[in-house]
Design an enzyme around this catalytic site. Structure first.
Site, PDB file in Angstrom:
ATOM      1  N   ARG A  16       0.841  -1.194   0.000  1.00 31.48           N
ATOM      2  CA  ARG A  16       0.000   0.000   0.000  1.00 31.48           C
ATOM      3  C   ARG A  16       0.882   1.253   0.000  1.00 31.48           C
ATOM      4  NH1 ARG A  16       1.479   1.956   4.112  1.00 31.48           N
ATOM      5  NH2 ARG A  16       0.329   3.830   3.562  1.00 31.48           N
ATOM      6  N   GLY A  17       0.193   2.407  -0.109  1.00 31.04           N
ATOM      7  CA  GLY A  17       0.928   3.670  -0.237  1.00 31.04           C
ATOM      8  C   GLY A  17       1.177   3.895  -1.727  1.00 31.04           C
ATOM      9  N   ALA A  18       0.901   5.127  -2.175  1.00 34.20           N
ATOM     10  CA  ALA A  18       0.896   5.390  -3.622  1.00 34.20           C
ATOM     11  C   ALA A  18       2.239   5.099  -4.298  1.00 34.20           C
ATOM     12  CB  ALA A  18       0.488   6.837  -3.859  1.00 34.20           C
ATOM     13  N   GLY A  19       3.330   5.459  -3.651  1.00 35.37           N
ATOM     14  CA  GLY A  19       4.643   5.229  -4.260  1.00 35.37           C
ATOM     15  C   GLY A  19       4.947   3.744  -4.387  1.00 35.37           C
ATOM     16  N   ARG A  59      -6.722  -0.817  -7.260  1.00 35.41           N
ATOM     17  CA  ARG A  59      -7.174   0.294  -6.413  1.00 35.41           C
ATOM     18  C   ARG A  59      -7.329   1.523  -7.304  1.00 35.41           C
ATOM     19  NH1 ARG A  59      -4.284   1.175  -0.828  1.00 35.41           N
ATOM     20  NH2 ARG A  59      -6.298   2.117  -0.335  1.00 35.41           N
ATOM     21  N   CYS A 125      -1.494   9.323   8.222  1.00 27.75           N
ATOM     22  CA  CYS A 125      -1.328   8.100   7.429  1.00 27.75           C
ATOM     23  C   CYS A 125       0.142   7.681   7.442  1.00 27.75           C
ATOM     24  CB  CYS A 125      -1.871   8.248   6.011  1.00 27.75           C
ATOM     25  SG  CYS A 125      -2.142   6.633   5.229  1.00 27.75           S
ATOM     26  N   ASP A 194      -2.000  10.817  -2.807  1.00 26.12           N
ATOM     27  CA  ASP A 194      -2.283   9.747  -3.771  1.00 26.12           C
ATOM     28  C   ASP A 194      -2.483  10.322  -5.157  1.00 26.12           C
ATOM     29  OD1 ASP A 194      -2.948   8.338  -1.144  1.00 26.12           O
ATOM     30  OD2 ASP A 194      -2.971   6.753  -2.663  1.00 26.12           O
ATOM     31  N   ASN A 204      -5.707  12.512  -0.680  1.00 22.98           N
ATOM     32  CA  ASN A 204      -4.875  11.714   0.237  1.00 22.98           C
ATOM     33  C   ASN A 204      -5.794  11.010   1.231  1.00 22.98           C
ATOM     34  OD1 ASN A 204      -2.202  10.896   1.137  1.00 22.98           O
ATOM     35  ND2 ASN A 204      -2.564  12.135   2.946  1.00 22.98           N
ATOM     36  N   LYS A 205      -5.194  10.257   2.128  1.00 25.93           N
ATOM     37  CA  LYS A 205      -5.931   9.449   3.103  1.00 25.93           C
ATOM     38  C   LYS A 205      -7.073  10.233   3.741  1.00 25.93           C
ATOM     39  CE  LYS A 205      -5.561   6.005   3.831  1.00 25.93           C
ATOM     40  NZ  LYS A 205      -6.449   5.084   3.084  1.00 25.93           N
ATOM     41  N   LYS A 230       2.547  11.507  -9.160  1.00 24.23           N
ATOM     42  CA  LYS A 230       1.229  11.468  -8.494  1.00 24.23           C
ATOM     43  C   LYS A 230       0.315  12.557  -9.037  1.00 24.23           C
ATOM     44  CE  LYS A 230       3.162   9.276  -4.499  1.00 24.23           C
ATOM     45  NZ  LYS A 230       3.794   9.498  -3.217  1.00 24.23           N
TER      46      LYS A 230
HETATM   47  O1  LIG Z   1      -2.876   7.889   1.766  1.00 23.12           O
HETATM   48  C1  LIG Z   1      -1.861   7.237   1.762  1.00 23.12           C
HETATM   49  C2  LIG Z   1      -1.862   5.741   1.739  1.00 23.12           C
HETATM   50  O2  LIG Z   1      -3.161   5.209   1.694  1.00 23.12           O
HETATM   51  P1  LIG Z   1      -3.348   3.600   1.738  1.00 23.12           P
HETATM   52  O3  LIG Z   1      -2.731   3.130   3.001  1.00 23.12           O
HETATM   53  O4  LIG Z   1      -4.827   3.411   1.685  1.00 23.12           O
HETATM   54  O5  LIG Z   1      -2.655   3.053   0.506  1.00 23.12           O
HETATM   55  C3  LIG Z   1      -0.527   7.915   1.669  1.00 23.12           C
HETATM   56  O6  LIG Z   1      -0.554   9.137   2.366  1.00 23.12           O
HETATM   57  C4  LIG Z   1      -0.235   8.223   0.192  1.00 23.12           C
HETATM   58  O7  LIG Z   1      -0.421   7.060  -0.582  1.00 23.12           O
HETATM   59  C5  LIG Z   1       1.191   8.698   0.002  1.00 23.12           C
HETATM   60  O8  LIG Z   1       2.084   7.687   0.393  1.00 23.12           O
HETATM   61  P2  LIG Z   1       3.558   7.579  -0.213  1.00 23.12           P
HETATM   62  O9  LIG Z   1       4.210   8.900   0.074  1.00 23.12           O
HETATM   63  O10 LIG Z   1       4.185   6.434   0.524  1.00 23.12           O
HETATM   64  O11 LIG Z   1       3.428   7.331  -1.681  1.00 23.12           O
END
Ligand SMILES: O=C(COP(=O)(O)O)[C@H](O)[C@H](O)COP(=O)(O)O
Length: 320
Positions: A16-19, A59, A125, A194, A204-205, A230
């Site tokens: 999880r997490g956009a990156g 997703r 988040c 995101d 974002n979250k 993003k």
């Molecule tokens: O909202 C979330 C994750 O949501 P989930 O847990 O539902 O995937 C993060 O703030 C962004 O994705 C950025 O993360 P990053 O900076 O790691 O890309």
């Protein structure tokens, strides 16, 4: 890992997490391409389109996912044989993985300059990009204190406080609804994203927009740390970012829900913070005002309006 397993892991949020989602998808396409045996370029392309579709369906909100998929798939353009196409895909995926890693490092460096010695930072988040800013400032010897939210219902805040704890950063762990109670103790809010739309709105979250409102009222700076992949090209055409609504059992035990026939549980995973509540977006290209999103999409991501026609063809091919 097989492509379908990877897709399952993204869907179930083990990844999880956009990156991370974007990097995982790029690597999955590369690995899938390498397993193809045969010499028919048409079948290869068809298989790749299907793989791309499977990943894209996992997703809906993180724009880093379609941007990464498009970047890798576009590498096949102009190739004439399967080995050529395979090698182009591998090269593109590896280059995405490397540039994504560097982008987070750069964001950390640039974001850390916004953090002063003695600052109290609030994050929400679990964002690699936001944490890169905090951890870089900490490594630079700045004395920091962090407020990290719990992030109901999936509790991503636990990941954040573990990382901060392991790095030795003094951290306060609070429930999401306590943000306004502490916002006057906070110098700076840093979250990830995101998606960033052409008008500079940040997706974002869930809960990020409430935090931004509280920060705005308290005149606390709100920074968003986000790699340029993003930014959402299709928002130029007025396409909205789909906000994922997840299963209700993440919020309420189904056995309890069954006793409440008049109650509908809602579980949106993300929300939208308008540009006017965001002071700056820290990208690997530098910190920019959110209103510069169009420039990032057009000049940096290279999405002129003509690109949408190519993209449209790609989507059509995927729907065949
Ligand atoms: O909202 C979330 C994750 O949501 P989930 O847990 O539902 O995937 C993060 O703030 C962004 O994705 C950025 O993360 P990053 O900076 O790691 O890309």
């Amino acid at each position: 890992m097989l492509l379908n397993e990877t897709a399952d892991q993204i869907r179930s949020m083990k990844i999880r997490g956009a990156g991370r989602i974007a990097r995982t998808a790029a690597a999955a396409l590369r690995d899938y391409a390498e397993t193809f045996e045969g010499s028919d370029l048409g079948s290869f392309r068809h298989g790749m389109d299907e793989a791309a579709c499977t990943l894209l369906a996992t997703r809906p909100t993180a724009v880093s996912l379609p941007n990464a998929v498009r970047f890798v798939m576009k590498a096949m353009d102009g190739t004439g044989t399967v080995p050529e196409a395979q090698s182009a895909i591998t090269k593109a995926a590896d280059s995405f993985l490397l540039s994504s890693k560097h982008a987070v490092e750069w964001i950390g460096e640039i974001g850390a300059r916004h953090i002063s010695d003695g600052d109290v930072v609030l994050t929400h988040c679990n964002s690699e990009a936001a944490l890169a800013c905090i951890l870089t400032a900490h490594r630079q010897g700045k004395n920091l204190e962090v407020f990290a939210t719990e992030v109901r219902p999936r509790n991503q805040g636990l990941l954040t406080i573990r990382t901060l704890n392991d790095a030795g950063v003094k951290t306060n762990y609070i429930v999401d609804s306590a943000v306004r109670s502490f916002i006057n103790d906070v110098d700076l809010v840093i979250t990830g994203a995101d998606a960033v739309t052409v008008n500079g709105a940040v997706v974002n979250k869930i809960g990020t927009s409430q935090i931004a409102l509280a920060a705005h009222e308290a005149r606390t700076t709100m920074l968003v740390a986000a790699e340029t992949y993003k930014f959402a090209p299709r928002s130029i055409l007025g396409e909205r970012i789909e906000i994922e609504e997840r299963q209700t059992d993440e919020v309420l035990d189904p056995a309890v829900a069954a006793t409440l026939p008049h109650v509908r549980v809602r579980n949106p995973a993300f929300d939208v913070t308008p540009a006017r509540y965001v002071d700056e977006i820290v990208t690997e290209m530098g910190a920019i005002p959110p209103t510069m999103a169009y420039i990032i999409i057009r000049d940096h991501l290279g999405w002129g309006i003509e690109e949408f026609h190519k993209d449209f063809e790609f989507n059509e091919r995927m729907q065949e």
